[in-house]
Design an enzyme around this catalytic site. Structure first.
Site, PDB file in Angstrom:
ATOM      1  N   LEU A 112       7.701  84.798 -10.092  1.00 15.84           N
ATOM      2  CA  LEU A 112       8.106  83.566 -11.073  1.00 15.84           C
ATOM      3  C   LEU A 112       7.129  82.556 -11.142  1.00 15.84           C
ATOM      4  O   LEU A 112       6.913  81.625 -10.619  1.00 15.84           O
ATOM      5  CB  LEU A 112       9.348  83.246 -10.661  1.00 15.84           C
ATOM      6  CG  LEU A 112      10.258  82.640 -11.660  1.00 15.84           C
ATOM      7  CD1 LEU A 112      11.854  82.253 -11.167  1.00 15.84           C
ATOM      8  CD2 LEU A 112       9.769  81.342 -12.539  1.00 15.84           C
ATOM      9  N   ALA A 113       6.010  82.752 -12.203  1.00 21.02           N
ATOM     10  CA  ALA A 113       4.879  81.670 -12.027  1.00 21.02           C
ATOM     11  C   ALA A 113       3.902  81.956 -13.250  1.00 21.02           C
ATOM     12  O   ALA A 113       3.160  83.153 -13.354  1.00 21.02           O
ATOM     13  CB  ALA A 113       4.085  82.065 -10.828  1.00 21.02           C
ATOM     14  N   GLU A 114       4.210  81.085 -14.287  1.00 25.17           N
ATOM     15  CA  GLU A 114       3.604  81.220 -15.496  1.00 25.17           C
ATOM     16  C   GLU A 114       2.034  81.415 -15.639  1.00 25.17           C
ATOM     17  O   GLU A 114       1.531  81.949 -16.421  1.00 25.17           O
ATOM     18  CB  GLU A 114       4.195  80.545 -16.543  1.00 25.17           C
ATOM     19  CG  GLU A 114       5.678  80.361 -16.860  1.00 25.17           C
ATOM     20  CD  GLU A 114       6.780  80.218 -15.970  1.00 25.17           C
ATOM     21  OE1 GLU A 114       6.114  79.358 -14.848  1.00 25.17           O
ATOM     22  OE2 GLU A 114       8.070  80.464 -15.799  1.00 25.17           O
ATOM     23  N   GLN A 130       9.203  83.166 -20.917  1.00 16.73           N
ATOM     24  CA  GLN A 130      10.763  83.216 -21.338  1.00 16.73           C
ATOM     25  C   GLN A 130      11.186  82.400 -22.269  1.00 16.73           C
ATOM     26  O   GLN A 130      11.985  82.934 -23.091  1.00 16.73           O
ATOM     27  CB  GLN A 130      11.365  83.262 -19.927  1.00 16.73           C
ATOM     28  CG  GLN A 130      12.671  83.835 -19.715  1.00 16.73           C
ATOM     29  CD  GLN A 130      13.253  84.016 -18.449  1.00 16.73           C
ATOM     30  OE1 GLN A 130      13.767  82.940 -17.774  1.00 16.73           O
ATOM     31  NE2 GLN A 130      13.345  85.181 -17.991  1.00 16.73           N
ATOM     32  N   PRO A 156       3.548  75.585 -18.062  1.00 19.06           N
ATOM     33  CA  PRO A 156       2.851  75.741 -16.390  1.00 19.06           C
ATOM     34  C   PRO A 156       1.445  76.606 -16.642  1.00 19.06           C
ATOM     35  O   PRO A 156       0.590  76.403 -16.005  1.00 19.06           O
ATOM     36  CB  PRO A 156       3.802  76.509 -15.762  1.00 19.06           C
ATOM     37  CG  PRO A 156       5.143  76.146 -16.295  1.00 19.06           C
ATOM     38  CD  PRO A 156       4.948  76.076 -17.786  1.00 19.06           C
ATOM     39  N   PHE A 171       8.801  76.720 -20.757  1.00 23.11           N
ATOM     40  CA  PHE A 171       8.355  77.443 -19.653  1.00 23.11           C
ATOM     41  C   PHE A 171       6.950  78.008 -19.887  1.00 23.11           C
ATOM     42  O   PHE A 171       6.326  78.707 -18.905  1.00 23.11           O
ATOM     43  CB  PHE A 171       9.303  78.573 -19.064  1.00 23.11           C
ATOM     44  CG  PHE A 171      10.558  77.936 -18.887  1.00 23.11           C
ATOM     45  CD1 PHE A 171      10.943  76.526 -18.571  1.00 23.11           C
ATOM     46  CD2 PHE A 171      11.824  78.591 -19.418  1.00 23.11           C
ATOM     47  CE1 PHE A 171      11.980  76.026 -18.604  1.00 23.11           C
ATOM     48  CE2 PHE A 171      12.862  77.992 -19.160  1.00 23.11           C
ATOM     49  CZ  PHE A 171      13.138  76.651 -18.802  1.00 23.11           C
ATOM     50  N   HIS A 221      14.939  74.580 -23.501  1.00 24.63           N
ATOM     51  CA  HIS A 221      14.997  75.869 -24.023  1.00 24.63           C
ATOM     52  C   HIS A 221      15.004  75.903 -25.564  1.00 24.63           C
ATOM     53  O   HIS A 221      15.177  76.857 -26.126  1.00 24.63           O
ATOM     54  CB  HIS A 221      16.339  76.512 -23.715  1.00 24.63           C
ATOM     55  CG  HIS A 221      16.700  76.736 -22.312  1.00 24.63           C
ATOM     56  ND1 HIS A 221      16.834  75.673 -21.120  1.00 24.63           N
ATOM     57  CD2 HIS A 221      16.754  77.965 -21.558  1.00 24.63           C
ATOM     58  CE1 HIS A 221      16.928  76.546 -20.054  1.00 24.63           C
ATOM     59  NE2 HIS A 221      16.596  77.834 -20.079  1.00 24.63           N
TER      60      HIS A 221
HETATM   61  C1  LIG Z   1       9.196  77.031 -15.121  1.00 22.55           C
HETATM   62  C2  LIG Z   1      10.296  77.918 -15.453  1.00 22.55           C
HETATM   63  N1  LIG Z   1       9.940  79.202 -15.942  1.00 22.55           N
HETATM   64  C3  LIG Z   1      11.244  79.911 -15.804  1.00 22.55           C
HETATM   65  C4  LIG Z   1      12.499  79.611 -15.960  1.00 22.55           C
HETATM   66  C5  LIG Z   1      13.559  80.403 -16.477  1.00 22.55           C
HETATM   67  N2  LIG Z   1      14.378  80.832 -15.348  1.00 22.55           N
HETATM   68  C6  LIG Z   1      15.563  79.997 -15.284  1.00 22.55           C
HETATM   69  S1  LIG Z   1      16.547  80.563 -13.900  1.00 22.55           S
HETATM   70  C7  LIG Z   1      15.255  81.727 -13.246  1.00 22.55           C
HETATM   71  C8  LIG Z   1      15.323  82.383 -12.320  1.00 22.55           C
HETATM   72  C9  LIG Z   1      15.210  81.477 -10.902  1.00 22.55           C
HETATM   73  O1  LIG Z   1      15.326  82.119  -9.614  1.00 22.55           O
HETATM   74  P1  LIG Z   1      15.383  81.302  -8.311  1.00 22.55           P
HETATM   75  O2  LIG Z   1      14.519  80.365  -8.185  1.00 22.55           O
HETATM   76  O3  LIG Z   1      15.589  82.404  -7.316  1.00 22.55           O
HETATM   77  O4  LIG Z   1      16.792  80.464  -8.475  1.00 22.55           O
HETATM   78  P2  LIG Z   1      18.152  81.228  -8.615  1.00 22.55           P
HETATM   79  O5  LIG Z   1      18.552  81.340  -9.998  1.00 22.55           O
HETATM   80  O6  LIG Z   1      18.362  82.294  -7.834  1.00 22.55           O
HETATM   81  O7  LIG Z   1      19.065  79.796  -7.965  1.00 22.55           O
HETATM   82  C10 LIG Z   1      14.103  81.581 -14.484  1.00 22.55           C
HETATM   83  C11 LIG Z   1      13.202  82.743 -14.418  1.00 22.55           C
HETATM   84  C12 LIG Z   1      12.787  77.962 -15.753  1.00 22.55           C
HETATM   85  N3  LIG Z   1      13.960  77.629 -15.912  1.00 22.55           N
HETATM   86  N4  LIG Z   1      11.534  77.246 -15.409  1.00 22.55           N
END
Ligand SMILES: Cc1ncc(C[n+]2csc(CCOP(=O)(O)OP(=O)(O)O)c2C)c(N)n1
Ligand SMILES: Cc1ncc(C[n+]2csc(CCOP(=O)(O)OP(=O)(O)O)c2C)c(N)n1
Ligand SMILES: [Mg+2]
Ligand SMILES: [Mg+2]
Lengths: 334, 376, 334, 376
Positions: free
Chosen positions: C63-65, C87, C94, C91, C134
């Protein structure tokens, strides 16, 4: 009254004084960034501040722009007034998400409960023979981001006055410092009391009747030069220095264009999607029936900033400005 | 003359700048997540704390269920549930003093509620109402952060600012396992360690970032092993053991308050519900996996301990349940109304003073609304 | 010839097919991003690709753009053709430094030796009741960045045709997918052979004689609706769907405006510093003497994207478009 | 019924998902930087390698001096010197096979030159000429990266792509100590470890990021301690010991090639010159500190070893010196001409095909240039 000979100060010195005065006046003002402490910044704008105010007030941060701006957000949330230095235009990009998603929106997000009085100083623009990534004109990105003020000085006095206003502002201000004017001088007295310039007001740098050159920052001196050269062609050009891109001073700009009936927007930033489009469009919307010709634009080409040996071909210069003025359909006049 | 001759003969020695700056050993997490419940240490846990945690966990679970139900009724636009993660959420809230700050991620409305925030205010954003439903300064709860990990540098900056001002305030920043992959996580931890800022980072490792399991997120022995790379202690804790999480957080907060600098805590937990109500978790995980975690439920763990020690009887359970129901009923009722939003607010807070441009747009919308009004 | 009843496909389905066809045709095409694999993306656009082509061809990244786009750069340097999914609009921020400082400039920096054929898919825009971050319309940032193509479909057929062209392009393309059109349908046959649309050509979606609506992406259906409604007022509006913001199709746009003599630019993105300024300015530069009125703009307000309950006040709708058309100085006509 | 009753009594056990994914111990760096020169291990070093390194180091130092001199003559816009860091630069080049890729930072022109790139091509950017003076694909040297740490994810992506294609290519990515603070460093290392990409990260810890000393950059025991947080080995090496750096790099490259995944290497070194010719290092560091490092000079260390073992005599020294002088003379001469740039190139490579907009601008510049020509 005796007049004392004023030793001219550079824009960089005026900026330093603005920072020092702001820090002296308000203990919540904190300067932070890469190399701003001991070294005094790569352009020496923060020279002496760490020594005078201590490292807590003028801090060499780790090398991470998102971290710099992100921690500044937190500091502002606790009531400080951070002044952040981004070392060069292109090195502000890593902080883009913090800028767009937080800095510009925190006040709005919290219905005014949490304003972020952060000043982000960005040395910008070319003309200094800098290698890649050291000469970007990134103002279009900031202009397109609601919640930011975008300010840029073109004179030594404005450098002081506008930076003081930026730091005093309760809103985030992107403060764009034209790199190639850092060492420009005028008769500004660094020791006399100096005034704070309100943000959002353009100024007529040179009155004229034939056409208006609308410009800002590094292109202001170029436009003034062009205006001088234009006298030979029989044109008396007015030069408007916007000083603030956001908010935009429609009043001053439109008053000038209505008077002259013709306008050219001049900036270094690429033309396509650049500030000139917005400016030309809004002037046209407001002054359509006063216009003898379309508002033209003289801008950098739509290319990545060129290497030092080619930058002179890219930068809008006197000839290109005069050329555009020449295309303002003067035939219709006679 | 060669370089060596210039300088005379010498025996090559180690690089002069080399002295290890900190001893890494104490910064490394233990091999096993710290646990209290189910171990001998549980006997020493304070009955008052156990009871308090229990009541909060029961209420927290009910809150999650109610909020999820509200999405089905169209009263919430979206809800990311923390069912199964209540121990982390609650302990985060309880480990803080009133003057401390909480920096929640988008998932952590429950931590805010456990801190005392009105659930309706906490849910304002997710309701489709204004972005932040409360005054962050009043509650010392930063706005819920949707862009992942971006709130972490804010927490560091705030903690740093407090220390500069001489206030003994601690910031607790929450992030998910997925969020640790973001550059902002790295930059925040590094600033915190360099500045020795009074901040505690709580990573809830709930196994997933939406559909992406931890193994595709990191190859580290544990997320807590990242701490040593910044020069701060890393702690690993069973995130479903409310007593353990509370203890580890409380220690880290005290250490930070005393000037000991930041701590990174990884709490091992599990997201029982889907990512949000809009997600279909069956696409990426087996029900069997969820089942194994139901056997390690934070409420069950606490109940077991309380019951063993004779601290919880049927009446006690009923009381906790009743309190939770009362909260849910109140929430349901108050969320059942359409909030009234003033469209003119769109322009009111973009800047301290609207720009001339915004004033024009404000006038335009005003005129449109007036015309609409006339037509009705 | 027998006509078979075509079951209508959604834009999301057309995008999925474009990805699948591209991957089948060219083994160097790799899809990567958050949740694009097992889950098939939060909008299910990559549904089934990991299964069909394996996880190496359709990869769930960490998870890192910036990491996603940065590794895509490296993959492209080695000859792959990455298709990156961001996504949601906000987002993508970054990854801004990677985008501006590398993706847009690598070909130029290396004098053509190292092109980066990367497609960056960005679901953008509002109207879906999304919470903060969003629903951003971030196209102004991309337009102001030389070296990027910026493309956005408004129809199901274009979604397929333009995405194929984007992936086939040897240049980086920011491919903006209007979120609220993902579930829109038209009579596009998902099983018939489908055509690739060249990038850079606007199209007249509805011919008309009174004035031109210049628009793109999510605002195209709104403009078509407005054009229908305008018939009651006696206006016959032409609707131009730009499809590509970079390169910009001056020819098609100006031909239309010269014919109608009036134009309104319509987009969701904020007005100030947004795409409309560029478009209005360049149309005016090129068509000044054909214009009966200034080119007007109908855009989102200059505010952070509003919460779901208020977004309808922000989005340009039929009324606001008709209102602008009404201000095109029709008195002069009669 | 409470949660516990529903599920029957049980003894609380550790969280089901908990099994440490990798053993952290082998990932941690040794307490002392790895050294060969000045230790007993030096005796085992291959004489051929020692001689080769020596010749390259002498040439490298001369290259640095010559490039700095060129800035004074206005022939280079700017030059960031690697005097004192030659061992790292050279070893980086020599550890790679021809098919491998090098990802240099803005400072690492010497590594590119040591790999065989023509110095004039390597210096094209710094000369103010076009941004990249060589074809990266031909030399397998990525463009010098000015935005710090941004080249690291590129290296990961390239290595990953090579592996996907079945090529046993390794990427070596270079970055400074300051650059490790950037988010891109973090994201790159994480992707590399998750993908087990064949990439080696070489951090030259030269004590400073322009004026900022390491202590303001990180609080970590060492930068190599960051590796464990990604699940890759971290190695600490004396960056002025060319033999040690070469060995550590060669090991890491082989490991990567064999499918063993990425490695993070921190080389402890020192920037003897100012940040660039434009910098004034006396503003932020004492000469005495620089002096202590002159006693740990990479060339002196090698010379000592070679001399002790009778592998280097005056003639050998002279030969190395002569070769270096020849390179410098050639460089000086070829840099002494004004490169001819075609302004029309400004439009040629922005896209595969210029857009209609660029064509117009191209025509405009063409006309201007023609007019200028006419006027001459
Ligand atoms: C910078 C960024 N990239 C993508 C997203 C979309 N997104 C929302 S929740 C999520 C997953 C988050 O996973 P985690 O950090 O493990 O937290 P959890 O949802 O498990 O609490 C993503 C990819 C976002 N909110 N922010
Ligand atoms: C993203 C980014 N921010 C800032 C800079 C400006 N800058 C150039 S070199 C430098 C210091 C780099 O220090 P380090 O990483 O230790 O490398 P060294 O110069 O010591 O080789 C800085 C801040 C940059 N090039 N890129
Ligand atoms: Mg998670
Ligand atoms: Mg360094």
């Amino acid at each position: 009254m005796t007049t004392v000979a004023v030793k001219p100060a550079t824009m960089a010195q005026a900026l330093t004084r603005a920072l020092r005065d702001a820090m002296a006046d308000d203990p919540s003002v904190h300067v932070m960034g890469e190399d701003v402490g001991t070294l005094g910044g790569v352009f020496r704008v923060t020279d002496g501040l760490a020594k005078e105010f201590g490292e807590d007030r003028c801090t060499d941060t780790p090398l991470a722009e998102a971290g710099i701006l992100g921690t500044a957000v937190g500091m502002a949330m606790y009531g400080l007034r951070p002044v952040v230095e981004m070392q060069f235009d292109a090195f502000a990009y890593p902080a883009f998400e913090q800028l767009i998603s937080h800095v510009s929106r925190m006040r709005n997000r919290t219905r005014g409960a949490m304003p972020l009085p952060i000043t982000i100083r960005v040395p910008y623009g070319g003309g200094i023979g800098g290698v890649e990534h050291h000469s970007d004109s990134s103002e279009a990105y900031y202009m397109a981001t609601p919640g930011l003020h975008v300010v840029t000085p073109a004179t030594v006095a404005d450098a002081y006055g506008l930076l003081r206003a930026a730091i005093a502002s309760d809103d985030p201000v992107v403060f764009l410092e034209p790199k190639r004017l850092y060492w420009s001088k005028d008769n500004w007295n660094p020791d006399a009391p100096a005034s704070v310039e309100p943000i959002g007001r353009a100024v007529v740098r040179r009155p004229g009747r034939s056409a208006t050159l609308i410009t800002y920052g590094p292109s202001v001196p170029v436009c003034l030069e062009a205006a001088e050269a234009a006298r030979e062609e029989g044109w008396d050009l007015e030069v408007v220095d916007l000083r603030s891109l956001v908010p935009f001073d429609d009043e001053t700009v439109c008053a000038s264009v209505r008077r002259t009936g013709r306008a050219v927007v001049v900036h270094e930033s690429g033309g396509f999607g650049g500030p000139g489009g917005e400016i030309a469009a809004r002037v046209t919307e407001r002054c359509f029936h006063y216009l003898e010709a379309p508002v033209l634009r003289v801008a950098g080409f739509d290319i990545p900033y060129p290497p030092p040996m080619l930058e002179r071909h890219h930068l809008p210069g006197v000839d290109r400005i005069l050329d555009a003025v020449g295309r303002l359909q003067w035939e219709a006049e006679s | 003359m060669t370089v060596m001759e210039q300088r005379g003969a010498y025996r090559p020695s180690p690089p002069p700048a080399w002295q290890p700056r900190t001893d890494p050993a104490p910064l490394l997490p233990d091999a096993e997540p710290y646990r209290v419940l189910g171990t001998d240490a549980a006997a020493k846990a304070d009955p008052g704390l156990l009871r308090r945690l229990y009541a909060e966990l029961v209420r927290g679970r009910r809150y999650n269920a109610q909020a999820t139900a509200l999405t089905k009724q169209g009263r919430l636009a979206v809800y990311p549930s923390t069912t199964g993660q209540e121990a982390c959420e609650i302990a985060a809230a309880l480990a803080l003093q009133e003057r401390d700050w909480l920096f929640p991620s988008y998932r952590d409305t429950l931590a805010a509620v456990a801190r005392g925030l009105d659930p309706v205010q906490a849910l304002t954003l997710l309701r489709g109402d204004w972005h932040t439903g409360y005054d962050p300064r009043e509650h010392r709860i930063a706005p819920l952060s949707t862009p992942l990990a971006t709130q972490l540098p804010h927490a560091v900056g705030l903690a740093h600012a407090a220390r500069i001002k001489g206030d003994d305030v601690v910031a607790l920043a929450m992030v998910g396992d997925g969020g640790t992959s973001e550059g902002d996580f790295h930059e925040a931890l590094n600033f915190a360690a360099v500045w020795q800022a009074p901040v505690v980072f709580l990573v809830q490792n709930n196994g997933f970032a939406i559909s992406v399991p931890l193994a595709k997120q990191t190859a580290a022995p544990s997320l807590a092993h990242k701490a040593v790379g910044y020069g701060m202690p890393g702690r690993l804790v069973d995130g479903n053991d409310a007593v353990a999480v509370h203890e580890v957080l409380t220690d880290a907060v005290s250490r930070a308050r005393a000037g000991g600098g930041p701590t990174l805590i990884e709490a091992i937990t599990y997201r029982i519900d889907a990512h949000t109500n809009a997600d279909d978790a069956t696409r990426y995980r087996a029900d069997a996996e969820v089942e194994t975690w139901r056997d390690h439920d934070p409420i069950a763990l606490l109940e077991h301990e309380l019951t063993e020690r004779g601290l919880l009887d049927e009446a006690g359970k009923q009381a906790a349940k009743d309190a939770a129901e009362a909260m849910a009923a109140d929430l349901r009722e108050r969320m059942n109304a359409d909030p009234v939003l003033d469209p003119m607010d769109l322009f009111a807070h973009v800047y301290a003073e609207p720009t001339p441009q915004l004033r024009e747009q404000q006038a335009q919308l005003r005129a449109e609304l007036d015309a609409e009004g006339d037509m009705r």
